[in-house]
Structure formats: C-alpha cells, structure tokens
Scaffold this active site. Sequence first.
Site, mmCIF file in Angstrom:
data_model
loop_
_atom_site.group_PDB
_atom_site.id
_atom_site.type_symbol
_atom_site.label_atom_id
_atom_site.label_comp_id
_atom_site.label_asym_id
_atom_site.label_seq_id
_atom_site.Cartn_x
_atom_site.Cartn_y
_atom_site.Cartn_z
ATOM 1 N N TYR A 155 0.832 -1.212 0.000
ATOM 2 C CA TYR A 155 0.000 0.000 0.000
ATOM 3 C C TYR A 155 0.864 1.259 0.000
ATOM 4 O O TYR A 155 0.587 2.229 -0.722
ATOM 5 C CB TYR A 155 -0.909 -0.047 1.218
ATOM 6 C CG TYR A 155 -1.958 1.029 1.293
ATOM 7 C CD1 TYR A 155 -3.004 1.082 0.377
ATOM 8 C CD2 TYR A 155 -1.925 1.971 2.317
ATOM 9 C CE1 TYR A 155 -3.992 2.061 0.473
ATOM 10 C CE2 TYR A 155 -2.904 2.945 2.419
ATOM 11 C CZ TYR A 155 -3.931 2.990 1.497
ATOM 12 O OH TYR A 155 -4.904 3.963 1.599
ATOM 13 N N LYS A 159 0.779 4.080 -2.960
ATOM 14 C CA LYS A 159 0.372 5.450 -2.684
ATOM 15 C C LYS A 159 1.508 6.443 -2.900
ATOM 16 O O LYS A 159 1.281 7.571 -3.360
ATOM 17 C CB LYS A 159 -0.184 5.560 -1.260
ATOM 18 C CG LYS A 159 -1.522 4.862 -1.070
ATOM 19 C CD LYS A 159 -2.580 5.388 -2.035
ATOM 20 C CE LYS A 159 -3.974 4.865 -1.709
ATOM 21 N NZ LYS A 159 -4.996 5.360 -2.667
#
Length: 308
Positions: A155, A159
């Site tokens: 993640y 991001k």
Amino acid sequence: MALDGKVAIVTGAGRGLGLAYAQELARRGASVVVNDVDAEATAEAVAAIEASGGRAVAVVAPVGPTETAKELVSTAVERFGRLDILVTNAGVLRDTVLWKMSDDDFDTVINVHLRGTFTTVREAVRHMRQAGEGGRIICVGSPTGQRGTFGQTNYAAAKAGIVGMVRTWALELQRAGITANTVVPVAATTMTATVPYFAAAVRAEANGEPMPAFFRHELGFGTADDAAGLVAFLGSDAAASVTGQVIGVGGDRLQIWTHPEAALTAHREGGWTYDALVQAWPTTFAGAAQSVGERFPKLPEEFEPPTS
C-alpha cells in the site's frame, strides 16, 4: 452550480469515500460515472444520486485493466457527452509484514491502486487533450504513502507511486489546461474501522453521533463527507491554478504536504569516503535524519480502547 454541465468519473464509488465524492460532485451539478466492483453497491449509489436530483450511470468493473479505463471514458462520453473530471479512488488492502507478504498480496494492491490509477488517468487524459477543453485529475493518496505504516509495504509503495505520477502529470499536462492533484483523506471508513486508536471516532460515526473534537481537530480524522468538499473544489474552475499538489483533508483540518526537499546539504572536497562519513555523520548529518511513520498524540483517557 459550481460543476453544472461537467462530467466526472469516480472509481471505487460504491461506498465510503468514493461514494461521498460522487455524491458531492453530483450535488454540485456534475453528471457522474460511478464505478465499483460491487454491482449492488454501485446500483445503490446511482439510485441515491438520482433520488437527490443528480445524474449518474454505473460501470461495474475492476480498475487496473486498460479495458476498464476505456469503458469508463467511453461511458462518460456516450452517456453525458464529455469528460471533465476523473477521481481515482478505487483501492484494496492486503496488509502483512514484509517477510510474510506474498507475491499475490503485493501484486493485487499495486494493480488496483497504482496500475489502476495509471491506466484510468492515461485514458482520460487522451480524451481530454483531444477535446481541448482542459480537465481535472484528482488521485487519492494516503498518509501511508507519505510517512510509511507498519505492515503496508504494498500500500505504501502504491500510494507513494501515485504521488510521484501526479507530480509528473502536473508538468506534462499544464499546456493542455489539465490539472493533476493528490488528495490524502483521513476518515472513518472500512479501512480505518479496525484500527484501535480510532475506535471511539468510528463508533461515534456508526452510531450517528458527533465525532469527538479530539479526533476532528487534533488528528484531522472525520467522516467521508468531510473530504468530499476538497474533491469538488479541485474539480471546479475555482481550482484552475492548483496543480501538482498533495493536499490532506480530514475532520476540521486541511494540510498541504511538502514535496521532498534536501534537509541538509554538505560538501567535502574529494567526495564523501567511508572514513569521512564515519567521522562526520554523528556531528554533521545525524541531526537532519528524517523520522518515519505517523506519530499520534496520546489518546485522552475517555477514548482509550478497552483492554481484553
């Protein structure tokens, strides 16, 4: 209305933050293509927008494949005649520490967040540039991509990668009148519901009660609706000069994140050898070393989660 006549695509809009974005864009006058992998949630989102007097259409498909990106853009143009705003919100989590993370854990998150953002923005921009009327690209980031979070290698990579792409796109798209920005929301969603630190705020939201001021003000942690105003603003003509920014939003707080800059610059004739670094690091460089991870203040006693 601020977005009257505009057409927007919102990915991952069946529920949570994506739904809040889609509903706010529709309230401001935009026609919205609602995308999600959950057909029932997508249909309910479209029905809710239409019940409030808005215009919306559903596209049930996973982001990542180029075919989905093409379907989203073609649906916007065929149903509503144009495309002005793209919000890339779709995401998944596969949290675990590095040494336990499987290839599938990593690839799934990267495919949805990073590749999904890339393919969808690429297709939208191709249309916007050809149409010649500018446009708004709004990508959703996370504090994890800015600071790192334990157990979120995949993640965090996705991001952080989104922010890097957005900064590049802001440069590439400027002449076409297309802005590109990253929104970093912090809100009570299914992704934050399992974090004990936020339990009292999530519980208040679920019970329809006002969220405690500590969370809204001190932490910038609020409802999904709290983040929607920023998305509508960035999609509007009022934000025509705002591009390449990373903007945090949550509760009562708005933040503009800094772009990475050198914290310290030092020169040494002949370069920095191993021996020179051993000698100089403690006195010259150590004080400028950067922290990692988010640092939260201690919870007030009344918000402490119960211990088992």
